[in-house]
Design a protein around this motif. Structure first.
Motif, PDB file in Angstrom:
ATOM      1  N   ILE A  39       1.662  15.187  13.862  1.00 48.52           N
ATOM      2  CA  ILE A  39       1.663  13.751  14.163  1.00 48.52           C
ATOM      3  C   ILE A  39       0.829  13.046  13.090  1.00 48.52           C
ATOM      4  CG2 ILE A  39       1.130  11.967  15.866  1.00 48.52           C
ATOM      5  CD1 ILE A  39       3.225  13.957  16.820  1.00 48.52           C
ATOM      6  N   THR A  40       1.331  11.936  12.573  1.00 46.48           N
ATOM      7  CA  THR A  40       0.657  11.226  11.482  1.00 46.48           C
ATOM      8  C   THR A  40       0.424   9.761  11.842  1.00 46.48           C
ATOM      9  OG1 THR A  40       2.776  10.707  10.425  1.00 46.48           O
ATOM     10  CG2 THR A  40       1.662  12.748   9.745  1.00 46.48           C
ATOM     11  N   ALA A  41      -0.476   9.139  11.100  1.00 46.66           N
ATOM     12  CA  ALA A  41      -0.755   7.713  11.292  1.00 46.66           C
ATOM     13  C   ALA A  41       0.313   6.895  10.566  1.00 46.66           C
ATOM     14  CB  ALA A  41      -2.145   7.374  10.785  1.00 46.66           C
ATOM     15  N   GLY A  42       1.519   6.977  11.091  1.00 39.60           N
ATOM     16  CA  GLY A  42       2.658   6.299  10.491  1.00 39.60           C
ATOM     17  C   GLY A  42       3.325   7.150   9.428  1.00 39.60           C
ATOM     18  N   ALA A  43       4.520   6.715   9.016  1.00 39.33           N
ATOM     19  CA  ALA A  43       5.269   7.454   8.007  1.00 39.33           C
ATOM     20  C   ALA A  43       4.603   7.372   6.638  1.00 39.33           C
ATOM     21  CB  ALA A  43       6.700   6.915   7.930  1.00 39.33           C
ATOM     22  N   THR A  44       3.974   6.241   6.340  1.00 40.32           N
ATOM     23  CA  THR A  44       3.337   6.104   5.022  1.00 40.32           C
ATOM     24  C   THR A  44       2.239   7.147   4.845  1.00 40.32           C
ATOM     25  OG1 THR A  44       3.825   3.736   4.940  1.00 40.32           O
ATOM     26  CG2 THR A  44       2.093   4.534   3.492  1.00 40.32           C
ATOM     27  N   GLN A  45       1.434   7.361   5.868  1.00 41.60           N
ATOM     28  CA  GLN A  45       0.411   8.405   5.770  1.00 41.60           C
ATOM     29  C   GLN A  45       1.039   9.785   5.636  1.00 41.60           C
ATOM     30  OE1 GLN A  45      -1.439  10.310   9.003  1.00 41.60           O
ATOM     31  NE2 GLN A  45      -1.940  11.702   7.337  1.00 41.60           N
ATOM     32  N   ALA A  46       2.143  10.009   6.319  1.00 42.32           N
ATOM     33  CA  ALA A  46       2.843  11.287   6.208  1.00 42.32           C
ATOM     34  C   ALA A  46       3.305  11.528   4.779  1.00 42.32           C
ATOM     35  CB  ALA A  46       4.026  11.316   7.171  1.00 42.32           C
ATOM     36  N   ILE A  47       3.873  10.497   4.169  1.00 39.19           N
ATOM     37  CA  ILE A  47       4.350  10.609   2.786  1.00 39.19           C
ATOM     38  C   ILE A  47       3.177  10.833   1.837  1.00 39.19           C
ATOM     39  CG2 ILE A  47       5.413   9.285   0.906  1.00 39.19           C
ATOM     40  CD1 ILE A  47       7.106   7.891   3.183  1.00 39.19           C
ATOM     41  N   PHE A  48       2.142  10.020   1.989  1.00 38.21           N
ATOM     42  CA  PHE A  48       0.957  10.123   1.130  1.00 38.21           C
ATOM     43  C   PHE A  48       0.330  11.508   1.237  1.00 38.21           C
ATOM     44  CE2 PHE A  48      -3.355   9.519  -0.254  1.00 38.21           C
ATOM     45  CZ  PHE A  48      -3.312   8.499  -1.195  1.00 38.21           C
ATOM     46  N   THR A  49       0.155  11.980   2.454  1.00 46.65           N
ATOM     47  CA  THR A  49      -0.482  13.277   2.687  1.00 46.65           C
ATOM     48  C   THR A  49       0.341  14.408   2.093  1.00 46.65           C
ATOM     49  OG1 THR A  49      -1.476  12.427   4.723  1.00 46.65           O
ATOM     50  CG2 THR A  49      -1.361  14.823   4.482  1.00 46.65           C
ATOM     51  N   THR A  50       1.649  14.348   2.284  1.00 39.85           N
ATOM     52  CA  THR A  50       2.535  15.385   1.754  1.00 39.85           C
ATOM     53  C   THR A  50       2.443  15.469   0.238  1.00 39.85           C
ATOM     54  OG1 THR A  50       4.078  15.172   3.599  1.00 39.85           O
ATOM     55  CG2 THR A  50       4.944  16.124   1.562  1.00 39.85           C
ATOM     56  N   ILE A  51       2.519  14.327  -0.418  1.00 38.24           N
ATOM     57  CA  ILE A  51       2.472  14.310  -1.884  1.00 38.24           C
ATOM     58  C   ILE A  51       1.108  14.782  -2.373  1.00 38.24           C
ATOM     59  CG2 ILE A  51       2.532  12.796  -3.908  1.00 38.24           C
ATOM     60  CD1 ILE A  51       4.707  11.170  -2.423  1.00 38.24           C
ATOM     61  N   LEU A  52       0.044  14.304  -1.735  1.00 42.48           N
ATOM     62  CA  LEU A  52      -1.304  14.703  -2.149  1.00 42.48           C
ATOM     63  C   LEU A  52      -1.494  16.214  -1.997  1.00 42.48           C
ATOM     64  CD1 LEU A  52      -3.165  12.395  -3.087  1.00 42.48           C
ATOM     65  CD2 LEU A  52      -4.528  12.763  -1.040  1.00 42.48           C
ATOM     66  N   ALA A  53      -0.896  16.796  -0.975  1.00 40.83           N
ATOM     67  CA  ALA A  53      -1.074  18.220  -0.704  1.00 40.83           C
ATOM     68  C   ALA A  53      -0.250  19.112  -1.621  1.00 40.83           C
ATOM     69  CB  ALA A  53      -0.710  18.517   0.755  1.00 40.83           C
TER      70      ALA A  53
END
Length: 375
Positions: free
Chosen positions: A88-102
């Motif tokens: 579960i993420t704080a919105g889709a934008t955080q999901a995208i940001f986190t995925t790319i950063l990781a």
């Protein structure tokens, strides 16, 4: 020194600010203006008095994770492991940001298909990696020959957005076949599939990456409850990834937000007992069809809209000015705010197209259409 020197105030902010200053109808930003489902409001009101205000587990509220497993199984026939493949993420934008950063490292390349949502490029740059912007065809279909030519040994990820913002297009079977052939030639490339409008499709359902067996071990899927349930301000989404990728994504997530708004997670979990996602597409198709009927006698040419709650329109028969100036003048002179499509391109490609959001109540759409038809 700025890490993002070329990024300034977004066009969404600019247009919304102008709309407020000129008392214009705001069809620029992508959020609904109609009331949230009363059943969901009642759930929140009840939960406010209960013990749901502390941290949830880092991966998400367990009953909600279980509900998502059921939802994905029903929607796409895919069986997920809640503890290892879901977050579960704080919105889709955080999901995208986190995925790319990781997953993206220094000097990696990430393919972004233009026109593209503006949140893709920034995290790539913050990774000291290189965004490679590849334009779709003018009818917004992918040119897989050009996409393949853009791939190199440094290509780490390709981002797809389906259904597509800003154009409303959905990918075809042949597109996924071409993508899978491409991945066969480049075994190290990952796919980030942004599917936040997955339940807002019309005459035909979109093909989800969840249904493509060849993609499952190399793909991160992004979803949004905010978009699906008209609660964009809640900022609750989720991502699905194979375990080996999820381990890396969770490492970043735990230090970025750790856990997501607890009461909203519990409320959505309870709401999923009452609502069918099948209702969402029907609801927005009525909105789309109504808005298109209202504009049928205007000078705008409406482009096909296969999904999302955005309608792209050509103003070529009205004006030769660039799309940014046209949108600004549309606000000042006619009292309607829209988004210029050129802002979604790295090179500012201008096809004399603008985007309207039709996730509005009928009275708003009617007044906006009245003003647009008077042009």
């Amino acid at each position: 020194m700025s890490k993002l020197p070329h990024i300034s105030t977004s066009m969404f902010t600019v247009m919304s600010k102008m709309a407020a200053e000129h008392n214009a109808i705001n069809l620029s930003q992508g959020f609904p203006n109609f009331p949230v489902d009363e059943r969901l409001i009642n759930i929140v009101a009840k939960l406010a008095k209960e013990n749901v205000h502390q941290y949830t587990p880092m991966s998400g509220y367990p009953p909600l994770l279980s509900k998502i497993v059921t939802l994905v199984k029903k929607s796409y026939g895919r069986t997920l492991q809640a503890d290892t493949e879901l977050l579960i993420t704080a919105g889709a934008t955080q999901a995208i940001f986190t995925t790319i950063l990781a997953l993206v490292k220094t000097n990696d390349e990430v393919l972004i298909l233009d026109p593209s949502y503006d949140c893709y490029e920034a995290p790539v740059l913050l990774c000291n990696a290189n965004p490679v912007r590849v334009a779709l065809n003018d009818d917004y279909t992918p040119n897989w020959e050009i996409i393949e030519k853009a791939c190199t040994p440094k290509t780490k990820m390709i981002i797809i957005n389906n259904p597509h913002n800003p154009t409303g297009k959905i990918l075809k079977q042949s597109d996924f076949e071409s993508l899978e052939i491409l991945l066969g030639k480049y075994p190290d490339i990952l796919v980030l599939s942004d599917e936040v409008y997955e339940y807002i499709t019309f005459e035909q359902k979109h093909i989800s990456a969840h249904t493509r067996k060849k993609l499952l071990n190399r793909c991160v899927m992004i979803s949004s409850f905010g978009k699906s349930f008209h609660v964009t301000g809640w900022k609750v989404g989720y991502l699905v990834a194979p375990e080996y990728l999820m381990k890396e994504i969770k490492k970043v997530h735990q230090f970025l937000v750790f856990s997501v708004n607890s009461i909203c997670q519990v409320a959505i979990s309870d709401y999923l007992n009452l609502v069918s996602v099948d209702e969402i597409g029907k609801f927005y198709q009525e909105k789309r069809d109504y808005f298109r009927r209202l504009l049928k006698d205007s000078r705008f040419k409406l482009m096909p809209c296969e999904g999302t709650y955005f309608q792209v329109a050509s103003y070529a028969a009205i004006s030769n000015e660039n799309d940014v100036n046209f949108c600004k003048n549309l606000i000042v002179e006619h009292g309607v705010a829209a988004i210029p499509i050129s802002t979604f391109y790295a090179d500012g490609k201008d096809l004399k197209l603008i985007r309207f959001c039709f996730a509005k109540d009928n009275a708003t759409l009617e007044e906006a259409a009245k003003r647009l038809c008077a042009i």
